[in-house]
Design a protein around this motif. Structure first.
Motif, short mmCIF file in Angstrom:
data_model
loop_
_atom_site.label_atom_id
_atom_site.label_comp_id
_atom_site.label_asym_id
_atom_site.label_seq_id
_atom_site.Cartn_x
_atom_site.Cartn_y
_atom_site.Cartn_z
N THR A 146 0.85 -1.19 0.00
CA THR A 146 0.00 0.00 0.00
C THR A 146 0.89 1.24 0.00
O THR A 146 0.80 2.10 0.88
N SER A 147 1.77 1.32 -0.99
CA SER A 147 2.72 2.44 -1.05
C SER A 147 1.96 3.75 -1.25
O SER A 147 0.81 3.77 -1.70
N GLY A 148 2.64 4.85 -0.93
CA GLY A 148 2.05 6.16 -1.17
C GLY A 148 1.68 6.33 -2.64
O GLY A 148 0.61 6.85 -2.97
N ARG A 149 2.56 5.87 -3.53
CA ARG A 149 2.30 6.00 -4.97
C ARG A 149 1.03 5.22 -5.33
O ARG A 149 0.18 5.72 -6.05
N ASP A 150 0.92 3.99 -4.80
CA ASP A 150 -0.30 3.22 -5.07
C ASP A 150 -1.54 3.91 -4.50
O ASP A 150 -2.61 3.93 -5.11
N ASN A 151 -1.36 4.51 -3.33
CA ASN A 151 -2.52 5.13 -2.67
C ASN A 151 -3.04 6.34 -3.43
O ASN A 151 -4.21 6.71 -3.27
N LEU A 152 -2.21 6.92 -4.27
CA LEU A 152 -2.72 8.02 -5.10
C LEU A 152 -3.89 7.52 -5.95
O LEU A 152 -4.84 8.26 -6.23
N GLY A 153 -3.84 6.24 -6.33
CA GLY A 153 -4.94 5.65 -7.11
C GLY A 153 -6.22 5.57 -6.29
O GLY A 153 -7.32 5.81 -6.81
N SER A 154 -6.10 5.25 -5.00
CA SER A 154 -7.30 5.17 -4.14
C SER A 154 -7.87 6.57 -3.89
O SER A 154 -9.08 6.76 -3.86
N LEU A 155 -6.97 7.55 -3.71
CA LEU A 155 -7.45 8.93 -3.55
C LEU A 155 -8.10 9.42 -4.83
O LEU A 155 -9.13 10.09 -4.82
N ARG A 156 -7.48 9.08 -5.95
CA ARG A 156 -8.01 9.48 -7.26
C ARG A 156 -9.43 8.93 -7.43
O ARG A 156 -10.35 9.64 -7.85
N LEU A 157 -9.61 7.67 -7.04
CA LEU A 157 -10.94 7.06 -7.13
C LEU A 157 -11.92 7.77 -6.20
O LEU A 157 -13.05 8.08 -6.58
N ALA A 158 -11.48 8.05 -4.97
CA ALA A 158 -12.36 8.74 -4.02
C ALA A 158 -12.78 10.10 -4.55
O ALA A 158 -13.96 10.47 -4.49
N PHE A 159 -11.83 10.84 -5.11
CA PHE A 159 -12.18 12.18 -5.59
C PHE A 159 -13.02 12.11 -6.88
O PHE A 159 -13.83 13.02 -7.14
N ALA A 160 -12.85 11.05 -7.66
CA ALA A 160 -13.73 10.87 -8.83
C ALA A 160 -15.15 10.60 -8.35
O ALA A 160 -16.13 11.10 -8.92
N ILE A 161 -15.27 9.81 -7.30
CA ILE A 161 -16.59 9.52 -6.72
C ILE A 161 -17.23 10.81 -6.21
O ILE A 161 -18.42 11.08 -6.44
#
Ligand SMILES: NC(=O)c1ccc[n+]([C@@H]2O[C@H](COP(=O)([O-])OP(=O)(O)OC[C@H]3O[C@@H](n4cnc5c(N)ncnc54)[C@H](O)[C@@H]3O)[C@@H](O)[C@H]2O)c1
Length: 369
Positions: A334-349
């Motif tokens: 769950t690297s910071g770089r990977d987590n950008l994808g989860s944040l990206r998804l949250a903000f798209a939602i």
């Protein structure tokens, strides 16, 4: 960790996976923030796994002192600069409200420490990106505490997918209907569900199935609720294969029948169960887990019994993964770089909620809140 079957299918299941491939475990950890989740999640998990917590700090020193006493932690630091002045500190483990996290993370990275950040990684995408880029520029390892990936149920689903026992993924549902009774700073958070709760599910969706092409979401509040942020959310994720995911979350169920269930379906099988954490939070109970697969079973369900729980057991996952990444100069799961994808998804939602329109996460520029 392990899982036992309650019936006799002779299916060898090692569903939890190899949590932390036995990295060096004596890295000195200092925890910043001595609140609820550190007490119930971080410190009990680290104790079980024999990790070395060298000290704690909190803006409320009585909290740090209390936890240091409870968990026999040797040092209570007066502030962050005292933490960073201690040469025994190799990993800084941050567990404060997200608005304060980027600043603490940058200071810790500037001083050469590896980092475990709490979720949500940041309230603004740009802040998270800045921290990731700083870690990468300094050659330091950074993980985010999205430990739902290490819950027994989600590791079991991942393992069934890996083995092909569920076949082609078709649909998945996460149905969460809670009464939180929340107090403190979280009452002022807006968004609330998106970043402080459901981000676990967005992260796990990516862990299980990768990146969705489209998201559509609606959210709302309950009349008279204390929280500023949204507490009722429906999220639909659509994947290129036709896979559909539905996340339904409600934090205002005062009817006394809270439940937290999941069901994932594929061409070859189905898995379903409960997230035990919500049946008596924060202690909860082990996840419930049942599955069937046409590959080995005909209309017969296997009832898998776990002994581990989300809190505290899954909290060992991100920390051990971070230690392994330091050992082997690799990326934490769950690297910071990977987590950008989860944040990206949250903000798209969030964008979909605001526009009342489907959104393609890959097409969106993210400025922040
Ligand atoms: N991973 C998970 O599953 C999970 C679960 C719960 C909470 N959390 C996250 O953990 C964080 C803390 O949540 P909590 O429930 O423990 O909250 P809490 O309010 O119980 O504890 C937060 C602590 O941080 C301290 N603090 C605040 N600002 C600080 C600063 N600048 N420096 C040092 N200490 C500071 C507070 O005094 C408090 O003791 C939040 O970001 C939350 O989202 C994660």
């Amino acid at each position: 960790m392990g899982a036992n079957q309650s019936n006799d299918q002779n299916l060898e299941l090692d569903l939890i996976g190899k949590m932390g491939q036995k990295p060096r475990r004596n890295y000195g950890i200092a925890v910043v923030g001595a609140g609820t989740i550190v007490r119930f999640g971080h410190l009990p998990a680290y104790k079980t796994w024999g990790l070395k917590v060298v000290g704690l700090t909190d803006v409320d020193p009585s909290r740090a002192k209390g936890l240091a006493q409870e968990f026999s932690v040797p040092n209570v630091y007066p502030d962050l600069s005292a933490v960073l002045a201690d040469p025994d500190v190799e990993i800084v483990d941050i567990a404060v409200p997200a608005q304060f996290q980027p600043e603490i993370a940058c200071q810790a990275l500037e001083s050469g420490r590896h980092l475990l950040c709490q979720k949500p990684f940041a309230e603004r995408y740009s802040d998270a990106l800045k921290v990731v880029e700083l870690a990468e520029a300094r050659g330091l390892k950074l993980a985010v505490n999205q430990q739902m990936r290490w819950t027994p149920a989600m590791r079991a689903v991942k393992e069934l997918i890996r083995r092909g026992w569920l076949g082609e993924p078709l649909r998945a549902e996460f149905d969460i209907n809670l009464w939180e009774g929340l107090t403190g700073w979280v009452l002022d958070d807006d968004p609330f569900d998106l970043l402080y709760y459901s981000i676990h599910f967005y992260d796990v969706s990516r862990f299980l199935y990768g990146e969705p092409h489209w998201v559509y979401s609606i959210c709302s509040r309950w009349p008279g609720q204390k929280m500023r942020g949204e507490t009722r959310t429906n999220v639909l994720l659509e994947y290129p294969s036709g896979l559909q995911l539905l996340h339904r979350t409600n934090h205002n169920n005062d009817a006394g029948d809270i439940y937290a269930t999941f069901r994932v379906e594929g061409t070859e099988g189905v898995a379903k169960g409960t997230f035990g954490i919500h049946y008596g939070y924060p202690f909860g109970r082990p996840d419930g887990f049942l599955f069937t697969t046409k590959r080995h079973l005909s209309n017969c369900w296997v009832d898998v019994k776990f002994t581990e729980k989300w809190i505290p057991d899954a909290f060992a996952g991100p920390m051990l993964s971070l230690m392994e990444a330091i050992d082997t100069d690799s990326e934490p799961a769950t690297s910071g770089r990977d987590n950008l994808g989860s944040l990206r998804l949250a903000f798209a939602i969030q964008r979909s909620q605001r526009a009342h329109q489907p959104v393609c996460p890959a097409d969106v520029e993210f400025g922040g809140k």
